[in-house]
Structures are given as C-alpha cells and as structure tokens.
Scaffold this active site. Structure first.
Site, PDB file in Angstrom:
ATOM      1  N   HIS A 145      60.439  38.321  72.915  1.00  9.74           N
ATOM      2  CA  HIS A 145      60.449  37.884  73.972  1.00  9.74           C
ATOM      3  C   HIS A 145      59.620  36.697  74.328  1.00  9.74           C
ATOM      4  O   HIS A 145      58.166  37.141  73.788  1.00  9.74           O
ATOM      5  CB  HIS A 145      60.675  37.941  75.106  1.00  9.74           C
ATOM      6  CG  HIS A 145      61.430  37.223  75.516  1.00  9.74           C
ATOM      7  ND1 HIS A 145      62.436  37.088  76.409  1.00  9.74           N
ATOM      8  CD2 HIS A 145      60.615  36.800  77.189  1.00  9.74           C
ATOM      9  CE1 HIS A 145      62.100  36.720  77.420  1.00  9.74           C
ATOM     10  NE2 HIS A 145      61.268  36.217  78.131  1.00  9.74           N
ATOM     11  N   GLY A 186      65.309  22.482  38.988  1.00 10.30           N
ATOM     12  CA  GLY A 186      65.418  22.242  39.516  1.00 10.30           C
ATOM     13  C   GLY A 186      67.115  22.705  40.191  1.00 10.30           C
ATOM     14  O   GLY A 186      67.629  22.412  41.242  1.00 10.30           O
ATOM     15  N   GLY A 187      67.811  21.192  38.996  1.00 11.78           N
ATOM     16  CA  GLY A 187      69.731  21.463  39.631  1.00 11.78           C
ATOM     17  C   GLY A 187      69.687  20.569  40.885  1.00 11.78           C
ATOM     18  O   GLY A 187      68.953  19.778  41.062  1.00 11.78           O
TER      19      GLY A 187
END
Ligand code: NAI
Length: 469
Positions: free
Chosen positions: A445, A39-40
């Site tokens: 909206h 995963g570093g």
C-alpha cells in the site's frame, strides 16, 4: 562441404530471435536468416516504437493539462525529435539482439530465406547472390504485414502503423480506419499530441475483442480529447485531394438503417488487421500447407504437418502478439533440443491506451455464455488512494472465479499500469490460484495492484474499501 545446421530460422522478430537464442543455449548449431534489421516488427515498427511515442505523448498531454496540479506554461511538440528519441531506443535494442546471438554462438545472415526442398534453404543476399544451406530443422518465423484496403493504396497520406510511427509533423486531422488495438493506441497518441482524430470501426464496438465495459472508460477519455468514434461504419471510398489530404466516404448502419457521410482529413491510418507473411517462402516445395487466411497450421508443439518444419508467432495463427511469439520460439527450441514442451501458457492481452486495458482469460461475456456459475468481483480504481495520487482514477479491476471451486478464471483490468498489473493476473491463472489466494495476498500500500486484491475479495463478498454487493 557446406555446413549442415541443426536449426535454420527464417525471421528475427520476437519469435525467431528468441528461438535462436534458446537454440544456441541448448547447444544446437543455429542460423537465423533475416532480410531486414534484427528485431522484426516488434522492435522496429511495432511494440517498442509505439510505446515510446505513447510515453512521449503522455508526458506532453499531462504537462499541458496539469493546471489542477499547479503546472502551467507554454509547451510545444517537436515530433521529429520525439521520433528521433524513439529511433535511438530501437537501435539500442536491435543491436542488443545481435550481441545476444554472438554470446550464444548463433549465426546470423542478412538475406531472404526460401525453402527449396526437404532440409534445404536458399539464402538470397541483397547483391543477388544465392547460397543453399542444409538444415535438420527449419523454423518459419516470418511474422505478418498490415492488411490493405483495396481502394486505399499506401501513399504519403494513407499510412499503416509503420508510417504513423515515423511522421515528422502532427497531422491536424487524422482518420483511423479500424478501432482495434493499433487504431486505438496510435489514435490515442495523435489525439494527445493535438490531432483531431476520427476512428471508424466496422463492428458495433471499439476493441470488439474486449467486454464493452472495459472499453467505455477509454471512449469517455478520448471524447475529452475531441476524438470522434464512428462504430458500425465502413469506409466505402476515398479521393486524394489536390494539395494533400484525403476525402473518405463512409456508410454507417444503425438499427438496420444505413446512412452515408464523408470526412476530409490530412492523414488516414489504416489499421484493419494484419495478415501472415507466408507467401514466397517455398512452403509448397516441402508440402507445408496454409489455411485460407494464410496461416500455417501447427500442433501444440508448433510442428507443421511436415517433419522438421515448425512455424511460430504470427504465421502460426492468433493471437498475433510478441510475447506469444517468443513463447512459441522457446517451445520450439526445447522440442528440437529433445525436451518435452508445448505452448499452453496464459497469454495476456494489453492495449496501451490511456487508460490501459489488459486481460487474461476469457471475456465476461464468454464466461457468462458458458453457463458456468460465477463469482464476480469488481473494484473501481477511483477507490484507490494510489490512483488518486497518480491522477489516474479511471477504470476498474475485475476478478472472475468459479462459484463452486473458487478457481480464478479471468482477470480484467482497466486503468493506469494495467499493463504491469496483468502480469500478476497471468501468474494467478498459471498457478491455478483460487479467489482467496489473490484476496489474502497482502498487496503493498499504496499501489494500483491493491485493486486486484480488493476485486478478489469483492468476489468473496469481503471487499474492504468498497461496499459489497
Ligand atoms: P485488430 O484485429 O486488432 O483490429 C482491426 C479492427 O479493424 C477490428 O476491430 C475490425 O473490426 C476493424 N475493421 C476491419 N475492416 C474494417 C473496415 N474496412 N472498416 C472499418 N473497420 C474495419 O487489428 P490491428 O489493430 O490492425 O492490429 C493487428 C494485430 O497486431 C492484432 O492481432 C493485434 O493484436 C496486434 N497488435 C497488438 C498490440 C498489443 O498487444 N498492444 C499492439 C498493436 C498490434
């Protein structure tokens, strides 16, 4: 006879692991070499853990400051528990990467990899044993490490982002050196959790990579949290205090005049940039060159000057962003698999502060300096019903188009959910959309995304919920 791999990838961060998975999908015999957890930086000590603490600190801050919503009560933070929750998320995600390797037939070894000759990679395991594997293609994806200030060695009180993500108590006083992305995100976390934060930035603006008006709402918000911003200021010395804490000396320059000062804090977070991890990789054994800043030079297909050797992610240059690394990784897998690909994608920048700051395309300053005739539409979040109901009215959206063709050139967003809205912005640029495409697309909206539609309409002089310039 030792196995010959089609691809050996050094490093299993968001560049290397994504490259590995895609290589597996393409039927390439692939080995990913990683000395630490999969995963570093991103999964273990970067993007993911910081976002967990950002969320936790926001929940606390909002509940504590919810009097105007009729919310009150005594609240306290158990930082160890919050950090434990974060660690659980990290474990889940890193285990997930291992599962994806298995599912895609990708081999993974826990070892330090080093190039030892053309197509040869030495794997050194924790027990000292060394194995050489043969590779038709090698991908360098070894990432980056925090830059250190020479007179501020890492210690219990002088920490990098890694340390700041694993504290067990909220420091009373925190100095953040470097008002870049890491400094502003983690400074924001600790300010919300109750630290007295001082940010020291050498340039004359915080987050100097963004237009100044994109940073102003964050500065205003941080001031309400008691954060002190010292810009055009450099730390000149540091002294560890008996009983803990650090005394920092600094020099500020304003209108050509210098003044000095000092500051006593409990912890110092040093966030002055990251440098590529390109030392000790044996690059010289195959002739791969690095530039004076340590980056590996690559062409648009991420090829180094040496056939069969690729570099991706942070080692291949800026921007040092996880999503850029992942895209590089996919591109390299395609190239090795014989498919034409280059990484010329739009890469969004996001700062996960409150309000969030996100953009695609050049800054307004850069576009104005280019001399191109522009149509600029800006719409304040304060004019959106959804922003009011989310109690998040800070910020704006800006859409910048070419005055002649209407092509959207850049989108800048400051506000709640900017990190999500920027994906629509990236798609807008990827699809080479014009102002009308954004302005005429019906946006649901009430949503924060209406700000993009209104800003595009404002660029055309047709905003509905703001007075047109
Ligand atoms: P940065 O390059 O974003 O900011 C470093 C800041 O430190 C700059 O503003 C620089 O002017 C300032 N500085 C340098 N030396 C200094 C000194 N001696 N005294 C005071 N100020 C000084 O680097 P940062 O924040 O360490 O992040 C490293 C990398 O990680 C960046 O490339 C960043 O893009 C990436 N990153 C991205 C994140 C995201 O996308 N949300 C989150 C965290 C990191």
């Amino acid at each position: 006879m030792a196995t010959t791999y089609d691809v050996v990838i050094l490093g299993a961060g968001p560049g290397g692991y994504v490259c590995g998975i895609r290589c597996g999908q393409l039927g390439l015999k692939t080995l990913v070499v990683e000395k630490a957890q999969l995963g570093g930086v991103c999964l273990n000590v970067g993007c993911i853990p910081s976002k967990a603490l950002i969320h936790g600190s926001k929940v606390y801050y909002k509940a504590k400051n919810g009097g105007h919503l009729g919310i009150s009560g005594d609240l306290k933070v158990d930082l160890s528990k919050m950090v434990g929750w974060k660690d659980g998320i990290v474990s889940k995600l890193t285990a997930g990467v291992g599962g994806l390797f298995k599912a895609n037939g990708v081999d993974h070894v826990v070892a330090t990899g080093k190039l030892v000759g053309p197509g040869q990679v030495a794997l050194t395991k924790a027990d000292g044993s060394v194995q050489i594997v043969a590779a038709l293609n090698i991908v360098i994806a070894t990432g980056s490490s925090p830059v250190q200030i020479p007179f501020l060695q890492w210690s219990e009180d002088v920490i990098s982002s890694t340390g700041a993500l694993a504290l067990s108590n909220v420091p009373d006083r925190l100095a953040v050196i470097g008002g870049g992305v890491i400094g502003m995100e983690l400074g924001d976390v600790y300010a919300r959790l109750g630290s007295k934060v001082t940010v020291i930035e050498a340039e004359n603006q915080l987050l100097p990579m963004f237009d100044k008006d994109m940073v102003t709402p964050l500065m205003r918000k941080q001031k309400t949290l008691g954060v002190i911003h010292l810009v055009s200021t450099k730390v000149t010395g540091a002294e560890h205090l008996d009983g803990g804490g650090v005394k920092l000396s600094y020099e500020a320059t304003k209108a050509g005049k210098s003044t000095t000062g000092s500051l006593e804090v409990d912890k110092v977070l040093v966030a002055v940039g990251r440098r590529p991890n390109t030392a000790d990789l044996g690059l010289e054994s195959v002739g791969v060159k690095i530039d004076p800043r340590g980056f590996i030079q690559v062409n648009p297909q991420l090829q180094t000057g040496v056939a069969g050797v690729f570099a991706i992610g942070d080692v291949a240059g800026n921007p040092m962003l996880a999503h850029k690394a992942s895209k590089d990784g996919e591109v390299v897998a395609e190239v090795i698999g014989g498919h034409p690909a280059i990484n010329d994608s739009v890469i969004a920048s996001v700062v996960y502060t409150d309000p969030e700051i996100a953009s695609v395309g050049p800054t307004l300053k850069e576009l104005q300096a280019s001399g191109r005739a522009l149509r600029i539409g800006k719409f304040p979040m304060a004019a959106l019903g959804r922003a009011m109901t989310a109690d998040a009215t800070l910020g704006f959206a800006r859409v910048v188009g070419d005055a002649v063709t209407g092509d959207v050139l850049a989108i800048h967003i400051v506000g709640a959910e900017a990190s999500e809205l920027v994906n629509e912005a990236a798609l807008t640029l990827e699809m080479a959309a014009v102002l009308e495409d954004v302005g005429l697309t019906v946006h649901a909206h009430p949503t924060m995304g209406e700000a993009l539609m209104e800003a595009a309409k404002a660029a055309l002089g047709e905003a509905i919920h703001a007075v047109n310039a």
